[in-house]
Design a protein around this motif. Structure first.
Motif, PDB file in Angstrom:
ATOM      1  N   VAL A   1       0.844  -1.187   0.000  1.00  0.00           N
ATOM      2  CA  VAL A   1       0.000   0.000   0.000  1.00  0.00           C
ATOM      3  C   VAL A   1       0.888   1.250   0.000  1.00  0.00           C
ATOM      4  CG1 VAL A   1      -1.766   1.266   1.284  1.00  0.00           C
ATOM      5  CG2 VAL A   1      -1.801  -1.231   1.229  1.00  0.00           C
ATOM      6  N   ALA A   2       0.587   2.168  -0.899  1.00  0.00           N
ATOM      7  CA  ALA A   2       1.410   3.375  -1.026  1.00  0.00           C
ATOM      8  C   ALA A   2       1.431   4.155   0.281  1.00  0.00           C
ATOM      9  CB  ALA A   2       0.866   4.256  -2.154  1.00  0.00           C
ATOM     10  N   GLY A   3       2.604   4.548   0.707  1.00  0.00           N
ATOM     11  CA  GLY A   3       2.743   5.324   1.934  1.00  0.00           C
ATOM     12  C   GLY A   3       2.728   4.473   3.194  1.00  0.00           C
ATOM     13  N   GLN A   4       2.333   3.214   3.062  1.00  0.00           N
ATOM     14  CA  GLN A   4       2.310   2.304   4.223  1.00  0.00           C
ATOM     15  C   GLN A   4       3.172   1.086   3.856  1.00  0.00           C
ATOM     16  OE1 GLN A   4       0.313   3.070   7.043  1.00  0.00           O
ATOM     17  NE2 GLN A   4      -0.052   5.000   5.974  1.00  0.00           N
ATOM     18  N   GLU A   5       4.478   1.278   3.908  1.00  0.00           N
ATOM     19  CA  GLU A   5       5.402   0.234   3.442  1.00  0.00           C
ATOM     20  C   GLU A   5       5.209  -1.115   4.108  1.00  0.00           C
ATOM     21  OE1 GLU A   5       9.168   2.201   4.128  1.00  0.00           O
ATOM     22  OE2 GLU A   5       9.656   1.721   2.048  1.00  0.00           O
ATOM     23  N   TRP A   6       4.742  -1.086   5.334  1.00  0.00           N
ATOM     24  CA  TRP A   6       4.609  -2.316   6.121  1.00  0.00           C
ATOM     25  C   TRP A   6       3.319  -3.065   5.794  1.00  0.00           C
ATOM     26  CZ3 TRP A   6       0.235  -2.297   9.201  1.00  0.00           C
ATOM     27  CH2 TRP A   6      -0.406  -1.031   9.283  1.00  0.00           C
ATOM     28  N   LEU A   7       2.443  -2.433   5.030  1.00  0.00           N
ATOM     29  CA  LEU A   7       1.108  -3.001   4.818  1.00  0.00           C
ATOM     30  C   LEU A   7       0.967  -3.533   3.396  1.00  0.00           C
ATOM     31  CD1 LEU A   7      -1.631  -3.368   6.253  1.00  0.00           C
ATOM     32  CD2 LEU A   7      -2.354  -1.223   5.197  1.00  0.00           C
ATOM     33  N   PHE A   8       0.551  -4.808   3.328  1.00  0.00           N
ATOM     34  CA  PHE A   8       0.344  -5.446   2.019  1.00  0.00           C
ATOM     35  C   PHE A   8      -1.076  -5.990   1.948  1.00  0.00           C
ATOM     36  CE2 PHE A   8       4.632  -5.689   0.184  1.00  0.00           C
ATOM     37  CZ  PHE A   8       5.374  -5.224   1.265  1.00  0.00           C
ATOM     38  N   VAL A   9      -1.624  -6.034   0.737  1.00  0.00           N
ATOM     39  CA  VAL A   9      -2.982  -6.570   0.576  1.00  0.00           C
ATOM     40  C   VAL A   9      -3.005  -7.593  -0.564  1.00  0.00           C
ATOM     41  CG1 VAL A   9      -4.223  -4.566   1.464  1.00  0.00           C
ATOM     42  CG2 VAL A   9      -3.570  -4.644  -0.947  1.00  0.00           C
ATOM     43  N   GLY A  10      -4.023  -8.418  -0.539  1.00  0.00           N
ATOM     44  CA  GLY A  10      -4.147  -9.419  -1.602  1.00  0.00           C
ATOM     45  C   GLY A  10      -5.529 -10.033  -1.606  1.00  0.00           C
ATOM     46  N   GLY A  11      -5.836 -10.777  -2.651  1.00  0.00           N
ATOM     47  CA  GLY A  11      -7.132 -11.445  -2.751  1.00  0.00           C
ATOM     48  C   GLY A  11      -8.224 -10.499  -3.211  1.00  0.00           C
ATOM     49  N   ASP A  12      -9.447 -10.783  -2.785  1.00  0.00           N
ATOM     50  CA  ASP A  12     -10.597 -10.006  -3.250  1.00  0.00           C
ATOM     51  C   ASP A  12     -10.494  -8.522  -2.945  1.00  0.00           C
ATOM     52  OD1 ASP A  12     -11.844 -12.115  -4.394  1.00  0.00           O
ATOM     53  OD2 ASP A  12     -13.264 -12.474  -2.764  1.00  0.00           O
ATOM     54  N   ILE A  13      -9.912  -8.167  -1.783  1.00  0.00           N
ATOM     55  CA  ILE A  13      -9.878  -6.752  -1.426  1.00  0.00           C
ATOM     56  C   ILE A  13      -8.848  -5.991  -2.245  1.00  0.00           C
ATOM     57  CG2 ILE A  13     -10.728  -7.074   0.938  1.00  0.00           C
ATOM     58  CD1 ILE A  13      -7.775  -6.560   1.841  1.00  0.00           C
ATOM     59  N   PHE A  14      -8.040  -6.714  -3.030  1.00  0.00           N
ATOM     60  CA  PHE A  14      -7.029  -6.035  -3.842  1.00  0.00           C
ATOM     61  C   PHE A  14      -7.274  -6.243  -5.338  1.00  0.00           C
ATOM     62  CE2 PHE A  14      -2.500  -6.429  -5.534  1.00  0.00           C
ATOM     63  CZ  PHE A  14      -2.468  -5.111  -5.931  1.00  0.00           C
ATOM     64  N   ARG A  15      -7.360  -7.512  -5.747  1.00  0.00           N
ATOM     65  CA  ARG A  15      -7.439  -7.747  -7.171  1.00  0.00           C
ATOM     66  C   ARG A  15      -8.657  -8.589  -7.548  1.00  0.00           C
ATOM     67  NH1 ARG A  15      -1.948  -8.742  -8.187  1.00  0.00           N
ATOM     68  NH2 ARG A  15      -1.440  -6.759  -9.166  1.00  0.00           N
ATOM     69  N   GLY A  16      -8.879  -9.681  -6.798  1.00  0.00           N
ATOM     70  CA  GLY A  16      -9.987 -10.561  -7.138  1.00  0.00           C
ATOM     71  C   GLY A  16      -9.726 -11.209  -8.478  1.00  0.00           C
ATOM     72  N   PRO A  17     -10.691 -11.897  -9.097  1.00  0.00           N
ATOM     73  CA  PRO A  17     -11.987 -12.234  -8.516  1.00  0.00           C
ATOM     74  C   PRO A  17     -12.049 -13.687  -8.053  1.00  0.00           C
ATOM     75  CG  PRO A  17     -12.043 -12.495 -10.906  1.00  0.00           C
ATOM     76  CD  PRO A  17     -10.620 -12.268 -10.517  1.00  0.00           C
ATOM     77  N   ASP A  18     -10.967 -14.464  -8.203  1.00  0.00           N
ATOM     78  CA  ASP A  18     -11.121 -15.891  -7.884  1.00  0.00           C
ATOM     79  C   ASP A  18     -10.015 -16.386  -6.947  1.00  0.00           C
ATOM     80  OD1 ASP A  18      -9.036 -15.824  -9.617  1.00  0.00           O
ATOM     81  OD2 ASP A  18     -10.085 -16.818 -11.264  1.00  0.00           O
ATOM     82  N   ILE A  19     -10.137 -17.642  -6.565  1.00  0.00           N
ATOM     83  CA  ILE A  19      -9.215 -18.218  -5.585  1.00  0.00           C
ATOM     84  C   ILE A  19      -7.783 -18.195  -6.102  1.00  0.00           C
ATOM     85  CG2 ILE A  19      -8.575 -20.395  -4.481  1.00  0.00           C
ATOM     86  CD1 ILE A  19     -11.491 -20.986  -4.054  1.00  0.00           C
ATOM     87  N   ILE A  20      -7.613 -18.609  -7.342  1.00  0.00           N
ATOM     88  CA  ILE A  20      -6.246 -18.779  -7.846  1.00  0.00           C
ATOM     89  C   ILE A  20      -5.551 -17.425  -8.002  1.00  0.00           C
ATOM     90  CG2 ILE A  20      -6.955 -18.905 -10.287  1.00  0.00           C
ATOM     91  CD1 ILE A  20      -4.208 -21.026  -8.600  1.00  0.00           C
ATOM     92  N   THR A  21      -6.301 -16.371  -8.316  1.00  0.00           N
ATOM     93  CA  THR A  21      -5.684 -15.042  -8.364  1.00  0.00           C
ATOM     94  C   THR A  21      -5.289 -14.616  -6.953  1.00  0.00           C
ATOM     95  OG1 THR A  21      -7.152 -14.572 -10.208  1.00  0.00           O
ATOM     96  CG2 THR A  21      -5.937 -12.721  -9.326  1.00  0.00           C
ATOM     97  N   GLY A  22      -6.074 -15.034  -5.975  1.00  0.00           N
ATOM     98  CA  GLY A  22      -5.728 -14.777  -4.576  1.00  0.00           C
ATOM     99  C   GLY A  22      -4.409 -15.443  -4.211  1.00  0.00           C
ATOM    100  N   VAL A  23      -4.252 -16.691  -4.647  1.00  0.00           N
ATOM    101  CA  VAL A  23      -3.005 -17.415  -4.375  1.00  0.00           C
ATOM    102  C   VAL A  23      -1.833 -16.662  -5.015  1.00  0.00           C
ATOM    103  CG1 VAL A  23      -1.763 -19.579  -4.746  1.00  0.00           C
ATOM    104  CG2 VAL A  23      -4.179 -19.639  -4.161  1.00  0.00           C
ATOM    105  N   ALA A  24      -2.060 -16.175  -6.233  1.00  0.00           N
ATOM    106  CA  ALA A  24      -1.007 -15.420  -6.921  1.00  0.00           C
ATOM    107  C   ALA A  24      -0.670 -14.142  -6.157  1.00  0.00           C
ATOM    108  CB  ALA A  24      -1.455 -15.080  -8.350  1.00  0.00           C
TER     109      ALA A  24
END
Lengths: 195, 666
Positions: free
Chosen positions: B596-619
């Motif tokens: 997350v920009a400006g929050q170097e320590w914070l990372f996101v993934g899965g539906d709240i970031f990219r979605g839309p399926d399980i395998i993209t979440g794994v990626a």
């Protein structure tokens, strides 16, 4: 022999009443094949020729390495009763010898030469069977045998030419295909569990 | 006379040849050689001859017979660059060359074959094995050049720039590809809809190997897979009965193979080269076969050495869905201390609470998660980030935080009556259905009435409808479920499997209708009023449905279930941070690896970031692990590292997936 009999039935009758047929197959009304013992081939070809199958259309072989046999296929044709008859027989693969049918069908001279060249089958009785026909100065095992390795032959005889790279259009930066190749190697290195 | 007997022509005379004179004034039956040339030869001859014969240029060689195996043509529009022709060539005459000028798209590789006609033996095996039927043989058989370099040719749709007649074509008999999939056994619909038993039985060893044998190992699938699994490689491992090797290959890129072997969206199969003309290789089910046949102790061999803390840094992960578990797995393998926080009493997220039991049973989810736990990932269940432990605390206690909290709230419709208690969101219902299936809830506790309408056309809508069918049968002995979606059949977002299996289970479908009102009488839901939907998207491709008000209908039902999308729940983000995190359309903005920009320590993934399926979440999880490692590795204390660890570290970085292209359905 009545008129109601089809040509195929006529051939079937003719062949079966004279030799022991191991297997038969009717492809359609113009094609039929019979598998017979090796020593009965000449006999049945003689009978077929006298019955009108005067044209020797083709002679070739099929390699059956698992059975250790060559299957010779003689194809004869009758212009009066239009049916191609195949006479097939399996012969030993280690020492493939089949007496020539030159006395019955003189036209088989070149077919036997070809068959010798491509499969290595010997045809005693044909004075020319060992003469080369198509392949010039062949120095490998006969090429239609299934254990012939065309790739190795190509590599030995026709070394890979260094062609100018006219067809390549490479991307700038990292090649996607190169990465794919590297991934493949990585995956390959993980193998080697229970085979 | 005796001399004559040995002579070939017994009555030879010196006047014999005179008889040929009678042909002098006859029309020749042969073609004069000087005009039978290809254009190329003719211009070559003209260039090198003193007398330039213009007539030569009009000459054309005689047409060859049908089925002649002449020079190849290859339609580049159709060719996908799979390279199967190069693989099969018995004389090693075909080579694939890179063509970066071709458009990089899903289901195609940027390479095309060139043929060395110094080697080609015109056997046509390349034509017989061509996956797309783009490679053909023409009737052209004349080609000459004094320059040996000119015998390396790249077949195109035309031969030497001219449209030519087709020679050899493959027939059904000569086709070397196996276009039919080995059928997968399903539990019969009448049987399976009475319980939550898994519908798909899985391949036996024999069937799996037969299915694996259909693969041509082109690897086109790989680039469409969000995590770029080693697909052709593990399929080959199945064929060679090397389950252990296959398992290692799978875990390189996907730590949730048991889940993905059952409920993945399988873009790989959409991209499959065999699917151009036939049925795609059952890649998903082959992966499942490896996982189902790998005994628990075989998992110990995935890592050659036990995974330990090599790097002195701690990472907290919020949520335990696919992206979180994937991030946890790779971070742990890289040698970090990883704590996962899960609000529910089971880890797995969508795999444990969203997807239905009959698609992915608990034991399969547990098999994946057990291995992640085994390598030392700590999973703390019943701990909700935001209430049991705040995000601020996580930031203080840990060196980095990964958020994979998913879309677990149901989106509701803004139509009259939608606030009734019998109008239920998919994400409110599916976790309960899952708990019922695993025996944590009793049938009486489920608010399921004898008839229901499900609104939605995605896989989740089908999950709801098929779960409802089962629960209604258990509760009332018969089911009455109607599924209605905006999208008509041809643009239905749900996968074909769901459509077919749902239909088999007698889910009624009314596709192409837009919900307008929940009909309520005496406080009870009576049905759903809909209008015929004319179009879903406007000309610019935006979601903007158009309805025909005159075509009004009411679907009668006691309950309405809404499966029109899911939403995130960001309650756990403290007020102090709300303005620092940019949320666009429900998704958190971050760079490619999820930082997350400006929050170097914070990372996101899965539906709240990219979605839309399980395998993209794994990626996303894998990429975030890479990002977190880049962020923490240099500034953390490290223990001495073994050779194996270095290799593993390199592999995890090397395998970090790139963003995959989504293939179109063929």
């Amino acid at each position: 022999m009545t008129n109601s009999m089809t040509n195929v039935e006529f051939v079937q009758n003719l062949v079966k009443s004279n030799v022991n047929v191991l297997q038969e197959h009717i492809t359609d009304q113009y094609q039929v094949h019979f598998v017979v013992e090796q020593d009965q081939v000449h006999y049945i070809l003689n009978i077929l020729k006298n019955a009108g199958w005067i044209q020797m259309s083709y002679l070739s072989a099929i390699d059956w390495p698992e059975e250790n046999k060559f299957e010779l296929v003689y194809i004869v044709f009758n212009w009066e009763k239009p049916v191609y008859v195949q006479i097939r027989t399996k012969i030993d693969r280690e020492n493939p010898v089949m007496n020539s049918i030159l006395p019955i069908y003189p036209g088989s001279k070149y077919y036997e030469r070809e068959c010798h060249e491509f499969f290595g089958v010997k045809f005693p009785g044909n004075p020319d069977y060992e003469k080369q026909l198509i392949l010039e100065n062949w120095d490998d095992i006969p090429p239609m045998r299934k254990d012939f390795d065309p790739e190795a032959y190509s590599k030995r005889k026709f070394p890979q030419r260094e062609y100018s790279e006219t067809y390549i259009v490479q991307s700038e930066g990292k090649s996607k295909l190169a990465k794919m190749e590297a991934r493949k190697q990585r995956a390959e290195s993980l193998r080697g569990g229970k085979k | 006379m005796k001399d004559n007997e040995n002579k070939r022509y017994k009555h030879a005379s010196i006047f014999g040849p005179m008889r040929h004179f009678k042909y002098i004034f006859k029309k020749p039956v042969t073609h004069p050689f000087k005009i039978i040339f290809t254009r190329k030869n003719a211009s070559y001859l003209n260039d090198n001859a003193i007398i330039k014969n213009k007539k030569r240029l009009d000459s054309a060689p005689r047409t060859a017979p049908d089925n002649l195996r002449g020079f190849h043509t290859n339609d580049w529009e159709v060719c996908i660059g799979c390279g199967t022709c190069a693989d099969i060539c018995p004389t090693d005459a075909i080579r694939m060359v890179e063509r970066a000028d071709l458009k990089d798209e899903a289901g195609k590789l940027q390479q095309r074959p060139v043929i060395d006609y110094g080697r080609c033996c015109f056997c046509a095996l390349c034509v017989d094995t061509c996956t797309t039927e783009s490679l053909k043989m023409s009737k052209e058989y004349i080609y000459a050049s004094t320059d040996p370099d000119q015998f390396l040719l790249m077949p195109e749709k035309t031969w030497q720039g001219e449209k030519v007649e087709q020679g050899y074509v493959k027939t059904e008999e000569s086709d070397l590809l196996d276009l039919k999939r080995i059928p997968m056994e399903h539990i019969e619909p009448d049987e399976r809809k009475k319980s939550f038993i898994e519908v798909v039985r899985g391949y036996s060893k024999e069937y799996a190997r037969q299915e694996a044998a259909r693969c041509v190992e082109c690897g086109i699938c790989t680039s469409s897979c969000p995590v770029q699994m080693h697909i052709p490689d593990y399929i080959k491992a199945i064929w060679e009965d090397d389950i252990e090797g296959g398992l290692r290959q799978i875990y390189e890129t996907n730590p949730l193979p048991g889940v993905c072997g059952r409920v993945c969206t399988h873009n790989c199969e959409t991209a499959c080269a065999i699917a151009v003309r036939g049925e795609a290789i059952a890649i998903r089910w082959l992966k499942r076969y490896i996982i189902d046949s790998a005994p628990d102790d075989m998992y110990d061999k995935i890592f050659a050495e036990p995974v330990t803390e090599v790097i002195d840094a701690k990472i907290a992960i919020a949520g335990s869905g696919p992206s979180s578990l994937s991030a946890a797995y790779y971070l742990r393998a890289l040698g970090y201390t990883v704590d996962v926080f899960e609000e529910k009493d089971r880890p797995g997220g969508v795999a444990s609470y969203g997807a239905p039991q009959y698609r992915i049973p608990d034991y399969a989810v547990e098999k994946d998660i057990n291995f992640i736990k085994k390598i030392g990932v700590n999973i703390k269940t019943n701990t909700r980030v935001g209430t049991d432990i705040t995000l601020d605390e996580l930031q203080k206690k840990y060196d980095a935080v990964f958020l994979g909290t998913g879309f677990f709230k149901a989106r509701m419709l803004n139509i009259p009556g939608a606030d009734h208690k019998d109008v239920i969101g998919a994400m409110d219902f599916l976790p309960l259905a899952r708990d019922l299936a695993r025996g944590h809830l009793k049938l009486d506790e489920m608010n399921v009435l004898p008839s229901a309408v499900v609104v939605g056309g995605g896989d989740v809508a089908f999950d709801v409808a098929r779960n409802l069918t089962r629960i209604q049968i258990m509760k009332y002995g018969k089911a009455n479920v109607l599924l209605t979606s905006l999208e008509s059949r041809d643009i239905l977002p749900a996968s074909l499997d769901e459509f077919v299996e749902g239909g088999e289970e007698a889910v009624k479908m009314e596709l192409g209708f837009g919900p307008q009102e929940i009909m309520i009488k005496n406080g009870k839901v009576k049905g759903l009023k809909v209008w015929k939907c004319l179009s879903v998207f406007d000309e610019a491709g935006r979601f903007n449905p158009k309805f025909d008000e005159t075509q009004e209908q009411v679907f009668e039902a006691d309950q309405v279930y809404l499966s029109i999308g899911q939403a995130p729940d960001y309650d756990y983000i403290p007020e102090s941070m709300k303005d620092k995190v940019i949320i666009e359309r429900g998704k958190i903005k971050a760079n490619e690896v999820g930082q997350v920009a400006g929050q170097e320590w914070l990372f996101v993934g899965g539906d709240i970031f990219r979605g839309p399926d399980i395998i993209t979440g794994v990626a996303d999880g894998h990429r975030a692990a890479q990002g977190i490692d880049e962020f923490l590795y240099k500034k953390s204390k490290k223990k001495e590292q073994s050779e194996y660890y270095k290799e593993l570290r390199e592999a995890i970085h090397f395998n970090t997936p790139v963003l995959a292209m989504k293939p179109k359905r063929k």
